[in-house]
Write a protein that holds these residues in place. Structure first.
Motif, short mmCIF file in Angstrom:
data_model
loop_
_atom_site.label_atom_id
_atom_site.label_comp_id
_atom_site.label_asym_id
_atom_site.label_seq_id
_atom_site.Cartn_x
_atom_site.Cartn_y
_atom_site.Cartn_z
N ALA A 293 0.82 -1.22 0.00
CA ALA A 293 0.00 0.00 0.00
C ALA A 293 0.85 1.27 0.00
O ALA A 293 0.41 2.31 -0.49
CB ALA A 293 -0.93 -0.02 1.21
N ASP A 294 2.06 1.20 0.53
CA ASP A 294 2.89 2.41 0.62
C ASP A 294 3.88 2.53 -0.53
O ASP A 294 4.75 3.42 -0.54
CB ASP A 294 3.65 2.40 1.94
N LYS A 295 3.77 1.68 -1.53
CA LYS A 295 4.73 1.70 -2.62
C LYS A 295 4.13 2.40 -3.84
O LYS A 295 2.93 2.58 -3.97
CB LYS A 295 5.14 0.27 -3.00
N VAL A 296 5.06 2.81 -4.72
CA VAL A 296 4.64 3.48 -5.96
C VAL A 296 3.83 2.49 -6.79
O VAL A 296 4.19 1.32 -6.93
CB VAL A 296 5.86 3.97 -6.75
N LEU B 215 2.12 6.06 -11.61
CA LEU B 215 2.61 5.86 -12.96
C LEU B 215 1.81 6.69 -13.97
O LEU B 215 2.33 7.14 -14.99
CB LEU B 215 2.53 4.38 -13.32
N LEU B 216 0.49 6.88 -13.66
CA LEU B 216 -0.38 7.63 -14.58
C LEU B 216 -0.30 9.14 -14.36
O LEU B 216 -0.58 9.91 -15.29
CB LEU B 216 -1.84 7.17 -14.42
N ALA C 164 -1.87 -0.41 -6.64
CA ALA C 164 -2.74 0.73 -6.97
C ALA C 164 -2.02 2.05 -6.82
O ALA C 164 -2.28 3.01 -7.56
CB ALA C 164 -3.98 0.70 -6.07
N GLY C 165 -1.13 2.14 -5.85
CA GLY C 165 -0.40 3.38 -5.66
C GLY C 165 -1.20 4.37 -4.83
O GLY C 165 -1.99 4.01 -3.97
N ALA C 166 -0.98 5.63 -5.12
CA ALA C 166 -1.62 6.70 -4.33
C ALA C 166 -3.12 6.72 -4.58
O ALA C 166 -3.63 6.21 -5.57
CB ALA C 166 -1.00 8.04 -4.69
N ARG C 167 -3.81 7.39 -3.67
CA ARG C 167 -5.26 7.52 -3.78
C ARG C 167 -5.62 8.57 -4.84
O ARG C 167 -4.89 9.54 -5.03
CB ARG C 167 -5.87 7.92 -2.45
N THR C 168 -6.75 8.37 -5.48
CA THR C 168 -7.23 9.33 -6.47
C THR C 168 -8.74 9.45 -6.35
O THR C 168 -9.43 8.51 -5.92
CB THR C 168 -6.86 8.89 -7.89
N ARG C 169 -9.24 10.65 -6.71
CA ARG C 169 -10.68 10.88 -6.65
C ARG C 169 -11.38 10.68 -8.00
O ARG C 169 -12.59 10.80 -8.08
CB ARG C 169 -10.94 12.31 -6.16
N ASN C 170 -10.62 10.40 -9.03
CA ASN C 170 -11.22 10.25 -10.35
C ASN C 170 -10.61 9.05 -11.08
O ASN C 170 -9.90 9.22 -12.08
CB ASN C 170 -11.02 11.53 -11.17
N PRO C 171 -10.86 7.82 -10.58
CA PRO C 171 -10.27 6.65 -11.24
C PRO C 171 -10.69 6.48 -12.69
O PRO C 171 -9.85 6.13 -13.54
CB PRO C 171 -10.78 5.49 -10.37
N PRO C 172 -11.97 6.71 -13.09
CA PRO C 172 -12.32 6.49 -14.51
C PRO C 172 -11.51 7.35 -15.46
O PRO C 172 -11.13 6.89 -16.54
CB PRO C 172 -13.82 6.85 -14.55
N ALA C 173 -11.24 8.60 -15.08
CA ALA C 173 -10.49 9.48 -15.98
C ALA C 173 -9.06 8.97 -16.17
O ALA C 173 -8.51 9.02 -17.28
CB ALA C 173 -10.48 10.90 -15.42
N LEU C 174 -8.44 8.50 -15.09
CA LEU C 174 -7.07 7.97 -15.21
C LEU C 174 -7.02 6.72 -16.07
O LEU C 174 -6.14 6.56 -16.91
CB LEU C 174 -6.52 7.68 -13.81
#
Length: 698
Positions: free
Chosen positions: A553-556, A561-562, A585-595
């Protein structure tokens, strides 16, 4: 144009019933059927013992035409022969309050503490009266708490009805006898006066009489009849003669007249003429016109024709003679009738008055004799009276209660229990939302089932448990679960579109909790064990179960990457224990579909395709998120995970539509299958389900 199979539907086809399917149905639902049947049977049986017992006494009454031993014809069919109205009226009499009140009083029902003052109402409710079939038999039954009382009340009602019938008939006979006797006395005096008037009139006018009337009237009647017959005969003969005369004048065929046709002599001569004519014709054909035999036959024919003509003339003469004789007889009878008519005119005025007096006397005599006979017979019948009603079956004391019938209740409980149990099982089966067998999925969705993954107990308890798929597959490569994973991989490799390597596959499901991540890890571990270079991409940027399993969970990871200038090699991490390369998965994001829909994602997938033999993407479920739908456009094939007996069929069909139809799906993996229960859903559900666990090294 889209194929019908691209849009899976949930329409079920009703195939011919298979006995094996029925047996399988009962094998998996027998507990429910037996439970409902036992409950229903217990309820019926308990009701049979709880409901107070009721006993029924039954008596039968025959309604027959009243037998009159003096004059049987008097009452023949007068009451009710084939008359349903009479039967219904007698049933009403049996139910009447006046008749039942007699029984209440005679049986002292008001003194019974269980009945009380409302005895009449109670008896009306306890009494049943009905007609037996189409016969003249009435059956009455009384249901009560005591068998002795039920029989005695039924017999008492039947006897009260018979007595009431006899009483009503006796009173009617007495009234009729009194009225007939009074009327006969009056008619006797009228008859005496009319006979004396006839006798006095004859003496005063010196009239002779025969048993048939006066002599003049008798002669006049006979002559009139004879004259009518003679005139009719004359008309018939004259008409026949006139017909013959017209035929002669017109030159018609006399031989067609009825007398000629009916003549035996003419018929015989015609038969001879027919034979001779045929003989002549045959000879002409054989010898010609001038042959002696032909001339002899012609002479014989002419002779017979002459005889026929002579016989016809004789018949005509006889007919003329008959006409003359009939005319003479008619004239003679007319003269005699005129002579007698002259004498009758003299007696006409007197005869009219005499016949009037005689008719009055005859009518009075007949009426008096009828009334006198009826009066005498009615008087005698009052001493020998039959009601035509009798009890043919006395009510006997019932040995068992009529209600509740415990045997019947038990049988009904068993029958209804089986029915309700079967109905409940059918409803349970119809409302089962998930898939139970491979055949169901393939028939309804037109998508192949690549493998059935058995349920492994204990995996969901601890994410780091050694019973999880990676450790389990390493320790037990020949287990049932390992073989199922291997079968899934072989099924994927057999897909025609996967003829190139490396392969890029996406694993998703309709809803969360269907074993998607477990299947991804199992496929990766199995491929690594076969020496493949495997990369697992955790594209579930919301839950990231794969990342959590490997503790990365704490790794890149993928998000980094995106979004950042990070190289793919820096974001991919090797799990030393399993040998699986992981892109977390990497860091958290609020817009997974766009990535996931970005061009960067497509380029990363193209880059990774060339570095690994197999790339497996762990995508989110298609139900709650659109991520899997976006990624499905960039992979070679999709593996769709369906949880056995849990995921609804509608959800599976909807998920397949979200992914673009079955053309993008390599197949379905049926997860968490309870192998011991699987045969109940079809004897040929799967080959592996019929193999014992002892065969595998579990």
């Amino acid at each position: 144009m889209a194929s019908p199979t691209d849009n899976p539907t949930m329409i079920r086809e009703f195939l011919p019933l298979d006995v094996r399917e029925v047996v399988d149905f009962f094998l998996r639902r027998w507990k429910l059927v037996c439970s409902i049947a036992a409950l229903t049977f217990s309820l019926f049986l308990g009701a049979a013992y709880v409901i107070p017992a009721s006993y029924t006494g039954v008596a039968q009454i025959l309604l027959d035409a009243p037998i009159d031993y003096m004059t049987p014809q008097d009452y023949s069919n007068s009451d009710f022969a084939d008359n349903p109205t009479f039967i219904e009226s007698q049933i009403a009499v049996l139910r009447s309050a006046s008749l039942l009140q007699q029984v209440v009083d005679s049986q002292k029902l008001t003194e019974d503490p269980k009945i009380g003052p409302a005895a009449l109402v109670w008896l009306q409710a306890a009494l049943g009266v009905s007609r037996v079939g189409l016969g003249n038999v009435i059956e009455l039954d009384v249901s009560t708490y005591d068998p002795q009382k039920a029989a005695s009340l039924a017999n008492a009602i039947a006897q009260a009805y018979v007595n009431d019938r006899i009483k009503s008939r006796y009173e009617g006979v007495q009234k009729a006898s009194t009225w007939l006797s009074e009327r006969a006395s009056y008619l006797r005096a009228e008859l005496s006066r009319s006979e004396q008037a006839v006798q006095k009139f004859r003496i005063d006018h010196n009239l002779l009489a025969t048993p048939a009337g006066s002599l003049t009237d008798q002669q006049l009647s006979e002559l009139n009849v004879a004259l009518i017959n003679a005139r009719a005969e004359l008309s018939e003969k004259r008409a026949q003669y006139q017909q013959v005369d017209k035929l002669q004048i017109a030159g018609g065929d006399i031989q067609s007249m009825p007398d000629v046709l009916q003549s035996v002599v003419v018929s015989a001569l015609r038969s001879q003429l027919s034979l001779v004519s045929r003989k002549e014709a045959d000879l002409k054909l054989k010898y010609g016109e001038r042959h002696p035999d032909v001339m002899a036959a012609q002479a014989e024919r002419h002779d017979i024709e002459g005889q026929i003509a002579a016989e016809v003339q004789r018949l005509i003469g006889n007919l003329k003679n008959e006409v003359d004789a009939a005319e003479a007889r008619e004239a003679s009878l007319a003269r005699a009738l005129d002579s007698v008519s002259n004498r009758s005119e003299i007696e006409g005025q007197v005869g009219v008055q005499l016949r009037d007096l005689e008719r009055i006397a005859a009518a009075n005599k007949e009426l008096f004799e009828t009334f006198l006979s009826r009066a005498k017979l009615t008087e005698e019948k009052s001493t020998l009276l039959n009601s035509g009603v009798r009890v043919i079956t006395d009510a006997s004391v019932p040995g068992a209660p009529s209600f509740p019938n415990r045997s019947l209740f038990a049988a009904l409980g068993l029958v209804f229990g089986i029915f309700f149990g079967g109905a409940g099982a059918v409803l349970r089966e119809l409302f089962a939302s998930g898939f139970m067998a491979k055949k169901q999925i393939e028939d309804e969705l037109a998508v192949p089932v690549l493998a059935s993954m058995p349920r492994m107990s204990g995996w969901s308890k601890d994410a780091q448990s050694q019973a999880q798929p990676v450790a389990y597959l390493e320790r037990k490569p020949l287990s049932r679960y390992s073989e199922a994973v291997r079968r899934l991989r072989l099924g994927l490799e057999a897909t025609p579109e996967w003829d190139r390597s490396p392969r890029l596959m996406l694993v998703t499901s309709a809803m969360p909790g269907e074993g998607k991540t477990t299947l991804v890890l199992s496929l990766a571990c199995s491929a690594v064990a076969d020496g493949k270079r495997v990369l697992v991409i955790d594209a579930d940027l919301r839950l990231s179960s794969t990342t959590a399993f490997f503790g990365m969970a704490d790794k890149v990871g993928l998000v980094d990457l995106l979004t950042l200038p990070v190289k793919a090699a820096n974001a991919i991490h090797l799990d030393e224990r399993s040998g699986i390369s992981v892109l977390p998965a990497g860091a958290r994001t609020r817009n997974p579909p766009a990535l996931l829909a970005s061009a960067r994602m497509r380029s990363i997938l193209d880059e990774l395709r060339g570095k690994f033999d197999t790339v497996i993407i762990d995508a989110p479920p298609v139900g709650p998120a659109a991520d899997a739908t976006i990624l499905a456009k960039h992979v070679d094939k999709v593996v769709f995970v369906v949880k056995w007996r849990e995921t609804s069929r509608e959800a599976v069909a909807e998920g397949i539509r979200h992914l673009g139809g079955r053309s993008r799906i390599a197949g379905i993996a049926l997860t968490m299958v309870e192998e011991p229960k699987l045969p109940r859903y079809g004897r040929y559900t799967s080959l592996e389900s019929s193999v014992s666990d002892s065969y595998y090294l579990n």
